[in-house]
Scaffold this active site. Structure first.
Site, PDB file in Angstrom:
ATOM      1  N   SER A 219       0.844  -1.191   0.000  1.00 23.50           N
ATOM      2  CA  SER A 219       0.000   0.000   0.000  1.00 23.50           C
ATOM      3  C   SER A 219       0.884   1.248   0.000  1.00 23.50           C
ATOM      4  CB  SER A 219      -0.967  -0.050   1.182  1.00 23.50           C
ATOM      5  OG  SER A 219      -2.047   0.831   0.991  1.00 23.50           O
ATOM      6  N   ASP A 335      -8.941  -5.658  -5.726  1.00 21.45           N
ATOM      7  CA  ASP A 335      -8.547  -4.597  -4.799  1.00 21.45           C
ATOM      8  C   ASP A 335      -9.293  -3.335  -5.204  1.00 21.45           C
ATOM      9  OD1 ASP A 335      -7.362  -2.685  -3.233  1.00 21.45           O
ATOM     10  OD2 ASP A 335      -5.291  -3.275  -3.677  1.00 21.45           O
ATOM     11  N   HIS A 366      -7.118  -6.103  -1.249  1.00 23.56           N
ATOM     12  CA  HIS A 366      -5.963  -5.244  -1.038  1.00 23.56           C
ATOM     13  C   HIS A 366      -4.817  -5.993  -0.357  1.00 23.56           C
ATOM     14  CE1 HIS A 366      -3.799  -1.545  -0.765  1.00 23.56           C
ATOM     15  NE2 HIS A 366      -3.846  -1.482   0.551  1.00 23.56           N
TER      16      HIS A 366
END
Length: 609
Positions: A219, A335, A366
């Protein structure tokens, strides 16, 4: 030397022999990385955390982002095998940087923008939270250490500018977030200075570093490796970004539309700034004024959603020219937070530039790193320089439906080179379901939907009849259909108001709550757009009510096998309750079926209906 008697001579000989045996013993016990089958192996001598050396320091950068007249210093921690001291061993580095290590603001609903308002309006003011720094010295994070230190690497972490004990201001994609990790890599190569204290003068040298650095993270932590790589810094040999945000415009906007990331309705770039701003409290007022309340307020533009210089400066695709680090990207096709286009656009550009590149996709949400063996081979090749042939392996590794993440299927590339475009046409059917056909029909005219954010997209897809969406489905598939690549929609529509949301979903029907073992998700892919940006992403204009406009835009990339017996459905609606603003229900969107097509990248180029 003059030996005065035989006793002295015998003593000297004994000392010499003892020293020689001791050195030989040390040499015999000397350890180093062990490479087998092209991968760094776990070494017993590196595996006891009790023997690791752990310390922190501050690396001096070349920027001053908090405006105090001094170069910002980044807080860094190091975890290394004891042999880097006792045996003078030098090792390569696995490096992860983050704005999250020192704590974040809570997800109080008030910190997000209120999405319930008309398009083109600013919305209600939101709450600015305070962030209390957490964390103890000297260890910033324990991520990566148990994976890589036993395999003969040194693990380094750093807190991003304006977070934790690092100086500076968070800019959420500004230049300092690229230059900060660059400074750390420069220090690991002897080109920058580091100090034992934040304001001290005692230097710390990275004498244990080979200068070869690999970065990874998930991320935001996966964004920073790419940010560092775009500087072209010497020594950064390989990066493995996992679900990275590669463009803050693509994260918070979609084809001109103000759109939230999935799961964080009402988030925007200034919200993320507040969420991570855990740095020096005495600097926060200044940082807030300069960064959040001036630069971000003027640049993010929640009114039009247009692409501008502010967003262009936070799009790493624009900064890739200096990049040379080998790239292994990882992402999930489902995601809906950091959407799969983020990795694909960078992977595609890296290939064009001739950078060694591979991509790993899975069918989940994710996060999700590649299998450890893939990462290990990548780092072994580029940090140890072992010719293990990884750069000659298939470029794309995709986890097929209902397979384990550590069992991806190799493909020549992504999208699958065997995929060919298939155009599908719309046949009337509203308010029930129309047909999606590979044969161009006779004139179909128009159909109209009524916007109402109260109905989630999944509910609209399940309904047999609804005035709030248009749904066009194929007959049941006579054979599996393998979609690989980026679907595109060309749509001709009119709005009853000067502004409207436009949402498009591609779904697999019938919708099943308890999914068939062959179906990963009923949502194949999605896309959003602002009809006001029909001519330009950077310039919008109010729609003339009931005038038709033509738009063409891409949905999110995908690689999915739709099983025989299912139907592929194209759903067109307006406000998407999970992602868009919520204007008052009632706006009508009229779609010209004869001017609207869906193009799918299909392996083999055929859909058997």
């Amino acid at each position: 030397m003059i030996l005065r008697d035989s006793r002295s001579y015998r003593c000297l000989v004994a000392i010499f022999m003892f020293t020689t045996l001791a050195v030989q013993g040390q040499m015999a016990n000397k350890v180093g990385p062990v490479i087998k089958n092209g991968e760094a192996q776990v070494v017993e001598a590196f595996s006891d955390p009790g023997t690791w050396i752990r310390h922190d320091l501050w690396v001096e950068t070349e920027f001053d982002s908090d405006g105090d007249g001094k170069p910002d210093r980044m807080h860094v921690d190091v975890t290394r095998p004891g042999q880097t001291d006792t045996q003078g061993l030098k090792l390569p580095i696995i490096y992860e940087s983050s704005p999250y290590y020192a704590g974040t603001a809570g997800l109080d609903k008030g910190i997000f923008w209120d999405v319930k308002h008309e398009l083109g309006e600013p919305g209600k003011p939101r709450k600015h939270p305070d962030v209390t720094r957490v964390g103890e010295r000297p260890i910033i994070s324990n991520s990566q250490v148990r994976t890589w230190v036993p395999r003969g690497y040194i693990v380094v972490h750093s807190s991003s500018p304006g977070t934790g004990l690092s100086d500076g201001a968070p800019t959420v994609g500004g230049d300092n977030e690229s230059l900060a990790p660059k400074a750390v890599i420069d220090w690991l190569n002897g080109r920058a200075k580091a100090y034992s204290e934040r304001n001290g003068n005692e230097e710390v040298k990275a004498f244990w570093s080979t200068g070869k650095v690999g970065m990874t993270g998930t991320s935001y932590n996966g964004t920073i490796p790419l940010a560092a790589a775009t500087t072209g810094v010497e020594g950064l040999e390989a990066i493995i970004p996992i679900a990275p945000n590669t463009s803050y415009y693509h994260y918070y906007r979609s084809n001109g539309l103000v759109r939230s990331p999935g799961g964080y309705l009402g988030e925007d770039i200034d919200v993320l700034y507040d969420f991570i701003h855990s740095g020096d409290e005495s600097k926060r007022a200044r940082n807030n004024k300069v960064v959040r309340d001036t630069e971000m307020k003027n640049g993010q533009d929640r009114i039009t959603g247009d692409y501008n210089d502010f967003w262009a400066g936070r799009d790493y695709l624009n900064d890739m020219k200096p990049m040379k680090a080998a790239l292994l990207m990882s992402h999930g096709f489902n995601d809906w937070n950091v959407m799969p286009e983020h990795s694909y656009r960078i992977y595609k550009k890296a290939k064009e530039m001739g950078i060694p590149a591979q991509i790993y996709y899975h069918q989940n949400g994710h996060g999700g790193p590649p299998p450890i063996s893939m990462m290990n081979k990548w780092f072994t090749r580029y940090l140890h320089g072992v010719e293990n042939g990884v750069e000659n392996e298939p470029r794309a590794w995709i986890v097929r439906e209902n397979e384990q993440k550590d069992n991806p299927t190799p493909y020549e590339d992504y999208p699958n080179p065997k995929a060919k475009e298939v155009t599908l046409y719309l046949n009337q059917g509203a308010p029930s379901k129309g047909q999606l056909s590979s044969v161009k029909p006779k004139k179909q005219g128009t159909e109209t939907l009524i916007d109402n954010y109260n109905f989630p997209g999944a509910d609209l897809a399940k309904e047999d009849v609804s005035e709030n969406r248009l749904l066009y489905v194929t007959p049941p598939l006579k054979a599996d259909v393998h979609i690989s690549g980026v679907p595109t929609i060309n749509i001709r529509l009119a709005s009853s108001k000067p502004a409207a949301n436009l949402s498009v979903w591609l779904v697999s029907l019938p919708w099943t709550e308890a999914l068939d073992s062959k179906i990963t998700d009923n949502i194949i892919t999605r896309g959003w757009a602002d009809p006001q940006n029909h001519e330009s992403l950077s310039k919008s204009a109010p729609l003339v009510p009931n005038k038709f406009y033509e738009l063409e835009f891409e949905l999110m990339p995908d690689d999915q096998i739709i099983p025989e017996g299912q139907q592929i459905g194209l759903m067109i609606f307006s406000s998407d309750k999970e992602f868009t603003l919520w204007p008052e229900p009632g706006t009508e969107l009229t779609v010209d079926l004869d001017g609207t097509t869906l193009t799918l990248p299909v392996v083999g180029g055929k859909i058997k209906l």
